[in-house]
Write an enzyme that holds these catalytic residues in place. Structure first.
Site, PDB file in Angstrom:
ATOM      1  CG  HIS A  16       9.997   1.513  -0.425  1.00 38.86           C
ATOM      2  ND1 HIS A  16       9.425   1.996  -1.605  1.00 38.86           N
ATOM      3  CD2 HIS A  16      11.002   2.411  -0.520  1.00 38.86           C
ATOM      4  CE1 HIS A  16       9.910   2.863  -2.313  1.00 38.86           C
ATOM      5  NE2 HIS A  16      10.890   3.122  -1.626  1.00 38.86           N
ATOM      6  CG  ASP A  18       7.827   2.849  -5.260  1.00 37.06           C
ATOM      7  OD1 ASP A  18       6.721   3.321  -5.544  1.00 37.06           O
ATOM      8  OD2 ASP A  18       8.699   3.214  -5.472  1.00 37.06           O
ATOM      9  CE  LYS A  19       9.238  -4.422  -4.362  1.00 31.91           C
ATOM     10  NZ  LYS A  19       8.915  -5.103  -5.293  1.00 31.91           N
ATOM     11  CD  GLU A  44      -0.102  -1.430 -13.497  1.00 31.38           C
ATOM     12  OE1 GLU A  44       0.671  -1.127 -12.461  1.00 31.38           O
ATOM     13  OE2 GLU A  44       0.074  -2.071 -14.280  1.00 31.38           O
ATOM     14  CD  GLU A  57      -7.507  -3.821 -19.970  1.00 33.04           C
ATOM     15  OE1 GLU A  57      -8.127  -3.016 -20.603  1.00 33.04           O
ATOM     16  OE2 GLU A  57      -6.943  -4.842 -20.190  1.00 33.04           O
ATOM     17  CE  LYS A 187      15.425   3.606  -0.982  1.00 32.67           C
ATOM     18  NZ  LYS A 187      15.416   4.679  -1.685  1.00 32.67           N
ATOM     19  CG  PHE A 255      12.885   7.033   8.069  1.00 29.54           C
ATOM     20  CD1 PHE A 255      11.604   7.215   7.736  1.00 29.54           C
ATOM     21  CD2 PHE A 255      13.565   5.810   7.397  1.00 29.54           C
ATOM     22  CE1 PHE A 255      11.019   6.617   6.801  1.00 29.54           C
ATOM     23  CE2 PHE A 255      13.080   5.234   6.486  1.00 29.54           C
ATOM     24  CZ  PHE A 255      11.809   5.430   6.102  1.00 29.54           C
ATOM     25  CG  ASP A 263       7.757   8.852  -1.765  1.00 26.89           C
ATOM     26  OD1 ASP A 263       7.016   9.610  -2.527  1.00 26.89           O
ATOM     27  OD2 ASP A 263       8.772   8.339  -1.863  1.00 26.89           O
ATOM     28  CB  ALA A 264       2.515   8.489  -3.454  1.00 24.40           C
ATOM     29  NE  ARG A 269       6.838   4.910  -7.670  1.00 28.17           N
ATOM     30  CZ  ARG A 269       6.518   6.096  -7.250  1.00 28.17           C
ATOM     31  NH1 ARG A 269       6.479   7.211  -8.173  1.00 28.17           N
ATOM     32  NH2 ARG A 269       6.271   6.198  -6.129  1.00 28.17           N
ATOM     33  CE  LYS A 270      12.081   1.906  -4.961  1.00 30.13           C
ATOM     34  NZ  LYS A 270      11.682   2.827  -5.593  1.00 30.13           N
ATOM     35  CE  LYS A 290       3.025  -5.916 -16.209  1.00 27.45           C
ATOM     36  NZ  LYS A 290       4.426  -5.512 -16.876  1.00 27.45           N
ATOM     37  CE  LYS A 294      -1.592  -9.339 -18.572  1.00 29.64           C
ATOM     38  NZ  LYS A 294      -2.865 -10.045 -18.447  1.00 29.64           N
ATOM     39  CG  ASP A 296       6.541  -7.225 -19.269  1.00 30.71           C
ATOM     40  OD1 ASP A 296       7.547  -7.364 -20.056  1.00 30.71           O
ATOM     41  OD2 ASP A 296       5.801  -6.353 -19.270  1.00 30.71           O
TER      42      ASP A 296
END
Length: 415
Positions: A16, A18-19, A44, A57, A187, A255, A263-264, A269-270, A290, A294, A296
Site C-alpha cells: 500500500h 502509505d505503507k 518523512e 531532520e 487491503k 486493480f 495513489d500517492a 497515514r495508517k 521516528k 520520540k 510517540d
C-alpha cells in the site's frame, strides 16, 4: 460495556502506498541507528508515480562531515552517506516487490531533503547539556495509548489481528510464487459478530488486491477470488465463515494499477492499522520514521507492553493504558489504567497503576528508562512498519514490546 455487537477493522499490505512510505522511513531509522545508537531521526517519505521524496531532520555523527559545523543547513554529508540513504530506499522498494513501469525500485527518481536536527529541539531532549544533570527529556508533548485483550492468542482485537494475517499470507504466497497473479498493493477488512464480548462469526469480509493483467474477468477472475476465499477460510478460526458471510473481493473490478502509481503515499497515514484497528483510543502520533527518543513511538510501545502483560497475567481480560509527556520533561505527566470492568477478583485499576509506578526496572517510564528496558536503540523498526506494530512475535531483539516477561512482577505486586 456492550457484549453483543458487530465490529470492523481494516489492514493494508506492505505494498500500500502509505505503507511503502512507512517502510522507507523506518529503513532510514534503522540505517542511522545501526551507525549510531544515539541517532535522532524524524524522516518523512512521500511516494508517487516513479518517485520517492525524503524530508525531515536527522542527527547521526557518522553520516555527516563533522569538520563543517554548518552541515545541517548546507547538507555537508559524509562521503558516501547520500548513496547509503538512496540504497536503503531502493532496497526497501525492491523487497516489497515493486518492479512495475509506474513504480520500479531501479528506475524511480529519488530526492533526499533530509537535514540536521534543530538545535532548539535537541536542547530539550538531550541529557546533560551544558553541564547540567537533567535527565533526557521527551522529544515532544503528547498522549500515548496501549491496549491488549484476550480475543486472540496475540492478545489483540480479533478484527485487526486476522485482517493483518490475511494480507501477510497473500504477500508470502506472492513472494514464494504460489500466487504469481498477485501484486504488492492490497487491503483487507473484517467484520465480526460478538456474543458476550467474544467474536463468534465473520459477517463480512472485504479484500482488494492488486493483480496481474486480466485477473478481473472470466476464468482468471474466478481463480483469484477462489484463492482469496481459500486464504480467508484457512486464516479465520473454524466456524467463523458461514453461508451468511458477505464476501467482497476486488469489488470495484480491475486493480492492475496500484501502489504509489495508483495513489500517492505518505508516512504516518495508517496509525489505526498500525495499532488496534479502532478498538482502543489513539493518541494521534505516528510511529514510523521516528527514533525511540520520540515518545510517540517509545511510550506507545511501553503502554502496549504493560497492557499485554496485565492481560497475559490473567489480571484482566481487557486493558487500556495511557501515558502523557511534555517536551523536554523526562517523567510522564500522568499514568492511567482502565481494565473496562474485566479485572480479576481483588484487582483494581488503581492498584495496577500503583504497581507500575513502583517498578524500578521500568526506569520511571522516562524516555531513557523505556528505551533501556525494551532495548529500543537498535535497527529493529523496518519490519514493524507493515502488518501492525503490535500482536507480533517477540524474538531476540525483534518486537521487544511484545514480551510477556513482566507477568510475575505484576502478579506479585497486586497479589
Amino acid at each position: 460495556m456492550r457484549t453483543n455487537y458487530l465490529f470492523t477493522s481494516e489492514s493494508v499490505s506492505e505494498g500500500h502506498p502509505d505503507k511503502v512510505s512507512d517502510q522507507i522511513s523506518d529503513a532510514i531509522v534503522d540505517l542511522m541507528l545501526a551507525k549510531d545508537p544515539e541517532s535522532r531521526v524524524a524522516c518523512e517519505t512521500m511516494t508517487t508515480t516513479q518517485r520517492v521524496v525524503l524530508s525531515g531532520e536527522i542527527r547521526c555523527k557518522p553520516m555527516y562531515d563533522r569538520e563543517r559545523e554548518d552541515w545541517k543547513f548546507n547538507h555537508y554529508w559524509a562521503p558516501g552517506a547520500r548513496d547509503e540513504i538512496e540504497s536503503a530506499v531502493r532496497r526497501t522498494v525492491k523487497e516489497i516487490g515493486y518492479e512495475q513501469s509506474g513504480f520500479h525500485w531501479e528506475t524511480l527518481t529519488f530526492e533526499n531533503h533530509l537535514h540536521g536536527q534543530s538545535a532548539e529541539i535537541a536542547q530539550g531532549v538531550d541529557a546533560g547539556i551544558e553541564g547540567s544533570n537533567k535527565d533526557e527529556g521527551a522529544g515532544d508533548q503528547g498522549i500515548m495509548f496501549g491496549f491488549a485483550c484476550d480475543e486472540t492468542p496475540d492478545l489483540m482485537p480479533a478484527t485487526l489481528d486476522y485482517s493483518h494475517k490475511i494480507l501477510e499470507r497473500l504477500a508470502a504466497d506472492r513472494k514464494s510464487g504460489k500466487a504469481p497473479f498477485l501484486e504488492p498493493d492490497a487491503k483487507s477488512q473484517l467484520s465480526l459478530r460478538y456474543e458476550n464480548g467474544k467474536p463468534v462469526e465473520c459477517t463480512a469480509i472485504v479484500v482488494s488486491t492488486q493483480h496481474g493483467k486480466g485477473y478481473h474477468e472470466g476464468d482468471k477472475e474466478a481463480e483469484l477470488k477462489n484463492y482469496v476465499k481459500g486464504v480467508v477460510r484457512e486464516i479465520l478460526p473454524e466456524g467463523w465463515v458461514t453461508d451468511a458471510t458477505d464476501w467482497h473481493i476486488n469489488p470495484t473490478g480491475a486493480f492492475e494499477i496500484g501502489g504509489p502509481d495508483g495513489d500517492a503515499g505518505l508516512t504516518g497515514r495508517k496509525i489505526i492499522v498500525d495499532t488496534y484497528g479502532g478498538a482502543a483510543p489513539h493518541g494521534g502520533g505516528a510511529f514510523s520514521g521516528k527514533d525511540p527518543t520520540k515518545v510517540d513511538r517509545s511510550a506507545a510501545y511501553i503502554t502496549r507492553y504493560l497492557a499485554k502483560n496485565i492481560v497475559a497475567a490473567g489480571l484482566a481480560k481487557r486493558c487500556t493504558i495511557q501515558l502523557s509527556y511534555a517536551i523536554g520533561v523526562s517523567k510522564p505527566l500522568s499514568l492511567y489504567v482502565d481494565t473496562h470492568g474485566t479485572a480479576a477478583d481483588g484487582v483494581t485499576d488503581e492498584r495496577l497503576e500503583k504497581a507500575i509506578r513502583a517498578m524500578d526496572k521500568l526506569g520511571g517510564l522516562t524516555p531513557r528508562g523505556i528505551r533501556m528496558h525494551l532495548g529500543l536503540n537498535k535497527p529493529i523498526y523496518r519490519e514493524s512498519a507493515a502488518y501492525g506494530h503490535f500482536g507480533r512475535q517477540a524474538d531476540g531483539d525483534r518486537f521487544p514490546w511484545e514480551r510477556t516477561d513482566l507477568v510475575d512482577d505484576l502478579k506479585a505486586a497486586v497479589g
